[in-house]
Design a protein around this motif. Structure first.
Motif, PDB file in Angstrom:
ATOM      1  N   MET A   1       2.477 -11.126   7.265  1.00  0.00           N
ATOM      2  CA  MET A   1       3.255  -9.921   6.344  1.00  0.00           C
ATOM      3  C   MET A   1       2.615 -10.467   5.027  1.00  0.00           C
ATOM      4  O   MET A   1       1.746 -10.269   4.011  1.00  0.00           O
ATOM      5  CB  MET A   1       4.345  -9.585   6.220  1.00  0.00           C
ATOM      6  N   ASN A   2       2.802 -11.939   3.785  1.00  0.00           N
ATOM      7  CA  ASN A   2       2.406 -13.164   2.930  1.00  0.00           C
ATOM      8  C   ASN A   2       0.984 -13.206   3.321  1.00  0.00           C
ATOM      9  O   ASN A   2       0.781 -12.971   2.099  1.00  0.00           O
ATOM     10  CB  ASN A   2       3.038 -14.080   3.331  1.00  0.00           C
TER      11      ASN A   2
ATOM     12  N   TYR B   1      -0.244  -9.639   1.890  1.00  0.00           N
ATOM     13  CA  TYR B   1      -0.023  -9.451   0.892  1.00  0.00           C
ATOM     14  C   TYR B   1      -1.296 -10.527  -0.466  1.00  0.00           C
ATOM     15  O   TYR B   1      -1.782  -9.938  -0.935  1.00  0.00           O
ATOM     16  CB  TYR B   1       1.330  -9.818   0.052  1.00  0.00           C
ATOM     17  N   GLU B   2      -1.418 -11.945   0.853  1.00  0.00           N
ATOM     18  CA  GLU B   2      -2.812 -12.707   0.287  1.00  0.00           C
ATOM     19  C   GLU B   2      -4.217 -11.938  -0.387  1.00  0.00           C
ATOM     20  O   GLU B   2      -5.382 -12.253  -1.604  1.00  0.00           O
ATOM     21  CB  GLU B   2      -2.730 -13.746   0.265  1.00  0.00           C
TER      22      GLU B   2
ATOM     23  N   CYS C   1      -4.026   1.846  -2.378  1.00  0.00           N
ATOM     24  CA  CYS C   1      -3.141   0.813  -2.704  1.00  0.00           C
ATOM     25  C   CYS C   1      -1.517   1.996  -2.627  1.00  0.00           C
ATOM     26  O   CYS C   1      -0.969   1.791  -2.041  1.00  0.00           O
ATOM     27  CB  CYS C   1      -3.284  -0.157  -3.310  1.00  0.00           C
TER      28      CYS C   1
ATOM     29  N   LYS D   1      -4.291  -8.964  -2.828  1.00  0.00           N
ATOM     30  CA  LYS D   1      -4.295  -9.711  -4.240  1.00  0.00           C
ATOM     31  C   LYS D   1      -6.060 -10.423  -4.356  1.00  0.00           C
ATOM     32  O   LYS D   1      -6.304 -10.431  -5.565  1.00  0.00           O
ATOM     33  CB  LYS D   1      -2.893 -11.198  -3.860  1.00  0.00           C
TER      34      LYS D   1
END
Length: 191
Positions: free
Chosen positions: A1-2, A5-6, A35, A9
């Motif tokens: 998940m992280n 997200y990165e 988004c 971003k």
């Protein structure tokens, strides 16, 4: 998940620096819209209607947009006072601001009446005569919410973006053309 997200971003931040700068401006709103939809899509699993999901996705998109604006103007143009630039200042207790608001509101009501009276008075439109608290609340939210959002997007961000790239005269013409094209009812007859 992280990791996901990165990646999102990084894509988001790289959007600010595409060349020519006009390309970034063209892609910015559709990217935010995607988004917003990605954030809203899991609500289908919770039983939300597709019709409500569309509204929620649009609200998410607008919230992302509002939170993105300061970063957008700072990274692209070196502007730190984004909200002042877009005409949104701290609330002032100056009575003149309230009087200007009332004048503008009165003029807009007169304009709306001048448009609606001929429409309702001809075969082009009619009033069913129904009004309920739901319809009234929906109308107020649309008037305030959509009006504010469109002002912020078209006469705020887009106009400033075009002005910084092409100058004021070209920006005004281009912004009004884009506004007109976006508001064409393609599902309506030509006239």
């Amino acid at each position: 998940m992280n990791v996901m997200y990165e990646k999102i971003k990084n894509i988001y931040l790289s959007l600010f620096f595409l060349n020519p700068k006009l390309l970034s401006a063209i892609i910015f709103i559709p990217f935010l819209y995607i988004c917003g939809w990605i954030l809203a899509a899991p609500l289908l699993l919770l039983g939300f209607d597709k019709e409500n999901l569309s509204l929620i996705g649009t609200i998410f998109t607008f919230l992302i947009y509002v939170f993105s604006l300061p970063k957008w103007f700072k990274l692209r143009w070196g502007v730190n006072n984004t909200w002042t630039l877009l005409g949104i200042n701290k609330i002032d207790k100056n009575i003149n601001l309230f009087i200007f608001f009332l004048k503008g509101f009165l003029l807009s009501m007169i304009l709306i009446c001048l448009i609606l009276i001929p429409i309702i008075g001809t075969k082009w439109g009619y009033w069913i005569g129904e009004i309920s608290p739901d319809i009234f609340a929906n109308a107020i939210i649309l008037i305030i919410g959509v009006g504010f959002a469109e002002e912020l997007i078209f006469r705020g961000w887009l106009l400033e973006e075009l002005k910084k790239q092409f100058g004021l005269k070209k920006a005004i013409v281009t912004q009004s053309l884009i506004f007109s094209i976006v508001h064409i009812g393609f599902d309506l007859p030509f006239w």
